[in-house]
Scaffold this active site. Sequence first.
Site, PDB file in Angstrom:
ATOM      1  N   ARG A 168       0.811  -1.223   0.000  1.00  0.00           N
ATOM      2  CA  ARG A 168       0.000   0.000   0.000  1.00  0.00           C
ATOM      3  C   ARG A 168       0.848   1.279   0.000  1.00  0.00           C
ATOM      4  NH1 ARG A 168      -2.155  -3.541  -1.500  1.00  0.00           N
ATOM      5  NH2 ARG A 168      -4.030  -4.593  -0.785  1.00  0.00           N
ATOM      6  N   SER A 217     -11.307   0.164   2.354  1.00  0.00           N
ATOM      7  CA  SER A 217     -10.641  -0.273   3.585  1.00  0.00           C
ATOM      8  C   SER A 217     -10.080   0.930   4.334  1.00  0.00           C
ATOM      9  CB  SER A 217      -9.512  -1.249   3.259  1.00  0.00           C
ATOM     10  OG  SER A 217     -10.020  -2.429   2.684  1.00  0.00           O
ATOM     11  N   GLU A 287      -5.268   3.531   5.824  1.00  0.00           N
ATOM     12  CA  GLU A 287      -5.164   3.315   4.374  1.00  0.00           C
ATOM     13  C   GLU A 287      -5.855   4.461   3.642  1.00  0.00           C
ATOM     14  OE1 GLU A 287      -6.455  -0.167   1.254  1.00  0.00           O
ATOM     15  OE2 GLU A 287      -5.393  -0.770   3.075  1.00  0.00           O
TER      16      GLU A 287
END
Length: 295
Positions: A168, A217, A287
């Site tokens: 990520r 998310s 995130e």
Amino acid sequence: MLILPIVKGEYKKDYNLKHLTWFKVGGNAEIFFKPLDSEDLKSFLIQNKQKLPIKTFGAGSNIIIRDGGIEGVVIKLGQNFSNIEFVDNHLIVGSSCLNYNLAKFCQANAISGFEFLVGIPGTIGGGVAMNAGAYGSEFKDIVVQIEAIDFAGNFLTFTNEEIGFKYRSNNLPKNLIILKAVFKINKGDSENILLRMNEIKNARSSTQPIKERTGGSTFANPEGRKSWELIDKAGLRGYRIGGASMSEFHCNFMINNGDATAKDLEDLGDFVRQKVCEDSGVKLEWEIKRIGRHP
């Protein structure tokens, strides 16, 4: 007096960004700029003598714009940056192209390896920036290189290795705007590709609150753990602050129940991080991006 560079694209002052985000919250951009093309963007960046702060904006799918808005210039790359073209057995894709649209294009042209994009909201540029992934694949698996421009107006190219994809994240310089991504092509069977895409869509709709005002998310999964399990274990499924709550359906998804502010959402996320850390000793990492000023 604010002096803006001369451009061919479009400026809007005190522009409301709320309607551009999936959460439908947040304040205004001091200046909103949609460049006509990459040369127009380059011209703006070179002329930016006042060194106005710059933020880039994609599909608004994994971002919280704070209620105080964003100082300086918010740059959004529009349809002119969303082209898909074949060049020498590669795909060159504009950074504002939606992941879903690229997945559909690849299915129609019997190109495999892009099926997972059908389950990832957002743009190609955003996907590269966060090495977005789902269902066993990530952007690092398909990107050959990217074309970008820095805030000084220099065009740059980065290979997959130079991008330095991580979970990520990546190792790219911060003051960078991604313009295009180059992908390798692997031929497949259109029907099999479609079957896989439908499997992913069905899995997503059966496990995620996709019809809600959400940003995907909320927290990245810690190594070897699942964020939703840690949140659930801490007793925070459905937990609410103001108009924001953790989804009952999937508790790593934050939801605007209709009247949430950006502060509600950010406060909720910070509260969840605190409680999970107290309960499990794990510090969850956001995130979802949070940008802008607090009121």
